[in-house]
Structure formats: C-alpha cells, structure tokens
Design a protein around this motif. Sequence first.
Motif, PDB file in Angstrom:
ATOM      1  N   SER A  73      11.503  -4.936  13.081  1.00 47.94           N
ATOM      2  CA  SER A  73      12.289  -5.613  12.044  1.00 47.94           C
ATOM      3  C   SER A  73      13.641  -4.945  11.830  1.00 47.94           C
ATOM      4  CB  SER A  73      11.515  -5.622  10.721  1.00 47.94           C
ATOM      5  OG  SER A  73      11.386  -4.302  10.239  1.00 47.94           O
ATOM      6  N   GLY A  74      13.807  -3.744  12.382  1.00 51.41           N
ATOM      7  CA  GLY A  74      15.060  -3.028  12.196  1.00 51.41           C
ATOM      8  C   GLY A  74      15.181  -2.369  10.834  1.00 51.41           C
ATOM      9  N   LYS A  75      14.121  -2.455  10.040  1.00 52.92           N
ATOM     10  CA  LYS A  75      14.129  -1.826   8.718  1.00 52.92           C
ATOM     11  C   LYS A  75      13.062  -0.733   8.685  1.00 52.92           C
ATOM     12  CE  LYS A  75      15.609  -5.915   6.222  1.00 52.92           C
ATOM     13  NZ  LYS A  75      15.095  -7.207   5.797  1.00 52.92           N
ATOM     14  N   PRO A  76      13.207   0.234   7.778  1.00 51.60           N
ATOM     15  CA  PRO A  76      12.155   1.242   7.681  1.00 51.60           C
ATOM     16  C   PRO A  76      10.871   0.595   7.149  1.00 51.60           C
ATOM     17  CG  PRO A  76      13.736   1.490   5.898  1.00 51.60           C
ATOM     18  CD  PRO A  76      14.293   0.452   6.820  1.00 51.60           C
ATOM     19  N   VAL A  77       9.739   1.102   7.593  1.00 52.44           N
ATOM     20  CA  VAL A  77       8.461   0.616   7.070  1.00 52.44           C
ATOM     21  C   VAL A  77       8.054   1.537   5.918  1.00 52.44           C
ATOM     22  CG1 VAL A  77       6.041   0.192   7.648  1.00 52.44           C
ATOM     23  CG2 VAL A  77       7.821  -0.222   9.352  1.00 52.44           C
ATOM     24  N   TYR A  78       7.540   0.959   4.846  1.00 54.52           N
ATOM     25  CA  TYR A  78       7.130   1.794   3.716  1.00 54.52           C
ATOM     26  C   TYR A  78       5.624   1.805   3.549  1.00 54.52           C
ATOM     27  CZ  TYR A  78      11.908   2.353   2.092  1.00 54.52           C
ATOM     28  OH  TYR A  78      13.225   2.699   1.990  1.00 54.52           O
ATOM     29  N   LEU A  79       5.101   2.989   3.254  1.00 55.12           N
ATOM     30  CA  LEU A  79       3.693   3.121   2.883  1.00 55.12           C
ATOM     31  C   LEU A  79       3.629   3.431   1.392  1.00 55.12           C
ATOM     32  CD1 LEU A  79       0.631   3.533   3.606  1.00 55.12           C
ATOM     33  CD2 LEU A  79       1.170   5.958   3.791  1.00 55.12           C
ATOM     34  N   LEU A  80       2.885   2.623   0.663  1.00 50.72           N
ATOM     35  CA  LEU A  80       2.702   2.882  -0.767  1.00 50.72           C
ATOM     36  C   LEU A  80       1.225   3.145  -1.022  1.00 50.72           C
ATOM     37  CD1 LEU A  80       4.801  -0.079  -2.236  1.00 50.72           C
ATOM     38  CD2 LEU A  80       5.608   2.134  -1.460  1.00 50.72           C
ATOM     39  N   THR A 177       1.911  -6.772  -5.064  1.00 47.94           N
ATOM     40  CA  THR A 177       3.310  -7.195  -5.212  1.00 47.94           C
ATOM     41  C   THR A 177       3.857  -6.822  -6.595  1.00 47.94           C
ATOM     42  OG1 THR A 177       2.648  -9.436  -5.853  1.00 47.94           O
ATOM     43  CG2 THR A 177       3.131  -9.081  -3.536  1.00 47.94           C
ATOM     44  N   GLY A 178       2.978  -6.742  -7.585  1.00 48.80           N
ATOM     45  CA  GLY A 178       3.390  -6.246  -8.905  1.00 48.80           C
ATOM     46  C   GLY A 178       3.822  -4.797  -8.794  1.00 48.80           C
ATOM     47  N   LEU A 179       3.059  -4.043  -8.014  1.00 44.38           N
ATOM     48  CA  LEU A 179       3.380  -2.633  -7.781  1.00 44.38           C
ATOM     49  C   LEU A 179       4.737  -2.498  -7.095  1.00 44.38           C
ATOM     50  CD1 LEU A 179       0.872  -0.002  -6.492  1.00 44.38           C
ATOM     51  CD2 LEU A 179       3.080  -0.179  -5.413  1.00 44.38           C
ATOM     52  N   ILE A 180       4.961  -3.358  -6.113  1.00 45.75           N
ATOM     53  CA  ILE A 180       6.227  -3.305  -5.373  1.00 45.75           C
ATOM     54  C   ILE A 180       7.407  -3.600  -6.301  1.00 45.75           C
ATOM     55  CG2 ILE A 180       7.568  -4.580  -3.637  1.00 45.75           C
ATOM     56  CD1 ILE A 180       4.912  -4.757  -2.001  1.00 45.75           C
ATOM     57  N   GLU A 181       7.260  -4.646  -7.127  1.00 47.43           N
ATOM     58  CA  GLU A 181       8.328  -4.989  -8.081  1.00 47.43           C
ATOM     59  C   GLU A 181       8.588  -3.801  -9.010  1.00 47.43           C
ATOM     60  OE1 GLU A 181       9.923  -8.420  -9.036  1.00 47.43           O
ATOM     61  OE2 GLU A 181       9.763  -8.244  -6.874  1.00 47.43           O
ATOM     62  N   SER A 182       7.492  -3.208  -9.501  1.00 45.52           N
ATOM     63  CA  SER A 182       7.628  -2.102 -10.433  1.00 45.52           C
ATOM     64  C   SER A 182       8.331  -0.913  -9.784  1.00 45.52           C
ATOM     65  CB  SER A 182       6.240  -1.691 -10.930  1.00 45.52           C
ATOM     66  OG  SER A 182       6.333  -0.632 -11.826  1.00 45.52           O
ATOM     67  N   LYS A 193       3.414 -15.312  -2.680  1.00 43.50           N
ATOM     68  CA  LYS A 193       3.089 -14.984  -1.285  1.00 43.50           C
ATOM     69  C   LYS A 193       2.805 -16.272  -0.538  1.00 43.50           C
ATOM     70  CE  LYS A 193       0.111 -11.727  -2.786  1.00 43.50           C
ATOM     71  NZ  LYS A 193      -0.928 -10.687  -2.765  1.00 43.50           N
ATOM     72  N   PRO A 194       3.179 -16.429   0.710  1.00 39.57           N
ATOM     73  CA  PRO A 194       3.999 -15.520   1.502  1.00 39.57           C
ATOM     74  C   PRO A 194       5.461 -15.541   1.059  1.00 39.57           C
ATOM     75  CG  PRO A 194       3.505 -17.550   2.718  1.00 39.57           C
ATOM     76  CD  PRO A 194       2.821 -17.640   1.403  1.00 39.57           C
ATOM     77  N   PRO A 195       6.278 -14.614   1.575  1.00 36.53           N
ATOM     78  CA  PRO A 195       5.967 -13.605   2.590  1.00 36.53           C
ATOM     79  C   PRO A 195       5.058 -12.498   2.049  1.00 36.53           C
ATOM     80  CG  PRO A 195       8.161 -13.229   1.710  1.00 36.53           C
ATOM     81  CD  PRO A 195       7.681 -14.498   1.102  1.00 36.53           C
ATOM     82  N   PHE A 196       4.173 -12.027   2.882  1.00 35.57           N
ATOM     83  CA  PHE A 196       3.289 -10.950   2.500  1.00 35.57           C
ATOM     84  C   PHE A 196       4.020  -9.617   2.602  1.00 35.57           C
ATOM     85  CE2 PHE A 196       0.427 -14.408   3.423  1.00 35.57           C
ATOM     86  CZ  PHE A 196      -0.491 -14.309   2.392  1.00 35.57           C
ATOM     87  N   PRO A 197       3.559  -8.616   1.823  1.00 33.30           N
ATOM     88  CA  PRO A 197       4.260  -7.321   1.833  1.00 33.30           C
ATOM     89  C   PRO A 197       4.391  -6.721   3.227  1.00 33.30           C
ATOM     90  CG  PRO A 197       2.642  -7.377   0.064  1.00 33.30           C
ATOM     91  CD  PRO A 197       2.447  -8.635   0.848  1.00 33.30           C
ATOM     92  N   VAL A 202       8.536  -3.743  -0.269  1.00 34.06           N
ATOM     93  CA  VAL A 202       9.445  -3.028  -1.154  1.00 34.06           C
ATOM     94  C   VAL A 202      10.818  -2.865  -0.474  1.00 34.06           C
ATOM     95  CG1 VAL A 202       8.839  -0.652  -0.439  1.00 34.06           C
ATOM     96  CG2 VAL A 202       9.505  -1.118  -2.806  1.00 34.06           C
ATOM     97  N   PHE A 203      11.876  -2.988  -1.236  1.00 31.44           N
ATOM     98  CA  PHE A 203      13.267  -2.897  -0.766  1.00 31.44           C
ATOM     99  C   PHE A 203      13.512  -3.840   0.418  1.00 31.44           C
ATOM    100  CE2 PHE A 203      12.068   1.545  -2.164  1.00 31.44           C
ATOM    101  CZ  PHE A 203      12.556   1.391  -3.449  1.00 31.44           C
ATOM    102  N   GLY A 204      12.786  -4.962   0.428  1.00 28.27           N
ATOM    103  CA  GLY A 204      12.987  -5.962   1.477  1.00 28.27           C
ATOM    104  C   GLY A 204      12.461  -5.556   2.846  1.00 28.27           C
TER     105      GLY A 204
END
Lengths: 437, 176
Positions: A73-80, A177-182, A193-197, A202-204
Amino acid sequence: MTEPIRVLTRNIDEPDSASIDTYLRTGGYKALEKALSMKPAELIDMVKASELRGRGGAGFPTGMKWGFVPQDSGKPVYLLCNADEAEPGTFKDRLIIEKDPHLMIEGMIISAYAIGSGPMSYIYIRGEFAYGAKVLEKALAEAREKGFLGKNILGSGFDHDVTVHRGAGAYICGEETGLIESLEGKRGEPRVKPPFPAVVGVFGAPTVVNNVETIACVTLIVEKGPDWFRSIGVEKNTGPKLYCVSGHVKKPGVYEFPMTVNLKELIVDHCGGTASGLPIKAVIPGGGSAPILKPDEIDIPLTFDAVQKAGSMLGSAAIMVMDESACIVECVWRLVKFFAHESCGQCTPCREGCNWMESVLHRLETGQGRQEDADLLLDMSDNIGGKSLCALGDAAIGPVISGVQKFRDEFLYHVEHKSCLPGTKRYRRLDMPVGAH
Amino acid sequence: MADLHPDSPYMPHRHPEPGATFEWDEEQRRELDRILERYPTKQAALLPVLHLAQRKVGWLPPHVIVKVSETLGLTPAWVFGVVTFYNMYNQKPRGKYFLQVCTNLSCMLRDAYDIYDHLCSRLRVKPGHNTEDGKFTVLEVECLGSCNTAPVVQVNDDYHENMTIEKIDDLIETLP
C-alpha cells in the motif's frame, strides 16, 4: 475433569513477576529471537497453522486477520494492541498487563514484525487502568534498555517501538474502529465498514487490532510451535484460554484452561459453586453482551462454537454467575443501563433504544410495569439488533431477549405483584411507590 | 432566555474564574514534546495531552480546553467535543478524593449499591457532587474491570478492592 493449565499464567506467581529479569529467567524473549530469524510470511503461516482465534470477543482467526494486510500500500502498517478491557465481567487482560507485561510486549514485537509494521505500534489501554499503564511503561523502558525495542532489534535490522496510549473512559473504544478513531484524537465513534481496518485503519494506513491475550498467545506459538498450540483444546478452538469468573461464586478469579473445560464443572468444581450455597439461577458465559443461560443449559464445553450452539457466545470468556437470590429483571436492567450509558450516540436505534429499554426495565423493577412490557422489550430488541454500525446495539439486546424469553414468568410476576419474586433480593435501594422489600 | 442545560458550556459554574488563562510549565512542555514525537499527527496526541492538562488542573475548564486546542492546532469546539465524549475528563471541579463506585453486575451482586448509598449518606453528598469542604466526590461508574475483587471503589487513580462498608469507612477516615 479438565485440569487447569499454567501457560499464559506461568509467571504470575513468581516474585516480581512484572520485571524483565524474572521474564528472562523463565526463558523470555527467546521467541522474539526465533521470530526475527524467520521471514514475516513464515510467521503468518505459523499463526494460521495454530488456528489461534482472537480472544477479544469475536473469535476471528488471527492468522487470517493478519493475512488481509496489503503489503504494497506504500503506507506504514500499524499494530494496535487492544487493552481497552471494559466488557462487564472481564478482567483477564488486566492480569497479563499487571503481572506479566513482557509476555504481551514480546508478542507485540513479533506480531509487528510479522505484519510488516512500521516503526511504531500502540497499546490502547483503558484510562482507568492507571496502574497497568505504569507497569507497561516500566516494562517498555526495560525492553528498550535490553535492546528488544528500538533501532535494529537484536541485530536483525528491524526497528520498532511501542507507545502506551491511555483511553479516557469509554467502553465503545474497545470496538476496533472506535479504538482507531479514539487513537486519532477523536470521539470514539465506530466507523462504517468496509473499508476494514486491515486496509484503511489508523492514520489512513493498514491496521491490525489484536487483543492482549491474543498477542500473548502469539509469543507462545512462536516459542513452542503451532502443533503444540493446536494440541491444547479441540479443533478450531485451540490454545490456552483465560476465563474470568465473577458474581455469586465462592472463588471468583481468572482461571486458565484448555477450551475443553465444561462450564458447569468450572463453576461448581473449580470455583466452589455459589458462595451462598443457593442453587444457580442464571449464568452469563461471555460478558455483559452475551445472552443468559439457564442452569440446565450450562453443561457445555467452553469453546467458541459450543457456547454459540447453546444460544449464547463465549465473547471475552467472562462468566458471571447469579444464584437464586438474584432478581433477573434487576440484573438485566443493570446490564442495559451500562449499554445505554456507553452507546456512543451515532446510530439512533442503539442510542434511543438502549435508553428506552432501560426505562422499561426500570419501571418493571419499581412495580410500575405493564402487561405488555415483556413483549415490548422483545419488539424493541428486534428494532435495535443489526440496525447500527457496530455491535454495541446487538450486545445490549443479548441479555434482554434471553432474559425475557427464559424468565418470562418473573417479568410477569413484577407486573402482577408489583414486586420482585419472593426469595430474591433487590440490590439497589429505591424509593419505591410500592413496597417490595 | 431559556434556562441553560446543566451541561452547557455557558453555565456560570463552568467559569469559576472568568478571564483565567492557562500556560504549560517547564516540566509539562518537556512532557508535551515527549508525547508529540510518539504520534504521526498532532491531533492523535489529544487524549494524552488532555490527561496531562487535567493532572495539573484537576479538571478541564474552558480556558484549559482553549489552550490545548491552540497547542495542537485544533479548534476549541473539536476539543470540547472530545472532552464531553469521555467519562474521565472532568467537566467540573472534583473533590480532592474522587470516589468512583463500580455498580455493574458483578459488583452489584456483591452489594456495591450498599457501599454507594452508604458513601452518599455518610458524606451527605449527592452523586456527582462535591462535599462542602471539597474533599470528596462520589460517583457511580461502569465496570472497572476488577470483577473478581468486587465490589471495587476507585479513589483517584487507585483501585480499592473487595470493599465492605467497614473498609470504606476506615479508608475515608485515614485519607488526609
């Protein structure tokens, strides 16, 4: 009889169990070393092979979740890491966080490496766990000092760090997704959803959200292998599981078992049955969102599938036991009050419906119930369930539908006699217009 | 003019010090820098920065909200919206000891409401209000995630577990 096991909980009785010295002494961070010598894709296959299912509530296969992350995707992947443990009756993650934080930190570094995560991942811990956040901060500092976090971890060329992000008191932020928004600094309102996380989180960027216990299991899978993990429990319900037992039991607490343990056996033999000696009246097997089971329905193994077949859900494996002295109307009211309070307010059926159900249950409990209230509650549930963005509305109707259907007589008794069933105790004192207690 | 809703930001009790301003001190600035470098956007630091401000002031009056919004390049309305969403951000001053009694199912089944009622009557305080001397606030809260040691009372940041009326009485007497 299924015997308790000590795998996830192996360190918790050690003196100073949260320190890195204790963790290293018991073989800690060996799994990380092993993981970093493997390719990320091999690790994902390993987790897939273990058949690990997410421990946060939905029981979604973790390996599959990781597999959804696009690597180009060219973006960093995030683990939460979801440590926003707020489901009524659940306290298992708190045990890991406070007693063995390195087990989850090691799991996070391994998971981050496996999914190709960028330089930072986050632990979203509920705001009330101030002590837990402190323990984690200290553990992270220790891990940084020993070179398990930071630049070029163990000479592998992998850079990673973990940040503890404290929530501020909102159950809905446990929804991914609530967690991501927060985490993005917004109100914790779940997304469409979708798009799924895994694709847009987070941060797109692509994001994986995993529960604390799930991440702790990842450490074990890498350390002991997927075959060992699969050998515990039964097919599709593998690995050790933490069960939280609370309510009217003699010995409440966190119990670790393979998922072959029987619910009745767990309550009666391992937790000593009810503290009062009264017979069991009702059991909630999976936290406040799970439908109530009657005593004749609890002779089931505690697997995701068996509990679902029994008409409830394993959820976060939070078992709440009520003995004969509990008033079901009051118990259901208390759970619905929780959901009414925690509804984020985005979707009308959930926002209005939960409050409405709460007031109907309140009027039943205070002796002002109407003949049609039981059916009204079922009708409302029908109009809340499946009609909102996230699962909170569905969660709120779980105890209501099962309560009304399985204890209809008790609901009607409240209408006819304007009081609770004889022999039951009211916990909340009310200025009642009619005297029940 | 219609009466203002008690939660309205324009209620006079929300502005106990009209014209007050808020500045970060030296230590907070260092903490701010440390927080900001952990996130890819400034906005993501909002929750921790609000915690930071509240730790100093005890609650989040409008002038603090404005300062936080300036620090992070957000609008005050945005920050106010976030503050009102989360329970732990205090929108009015709290007592020195904030007694939060969990009354969710597992705690209720172990008589948490008795403790809650006892606290309110002993301290002669309405739920959510402060005692006259400003020492205590009592509030009913949702599940604190400590159901095995129910009932639980959270006093500021600390959990007090397996509470009984005797234990809560002892605690209240020993708090300075």
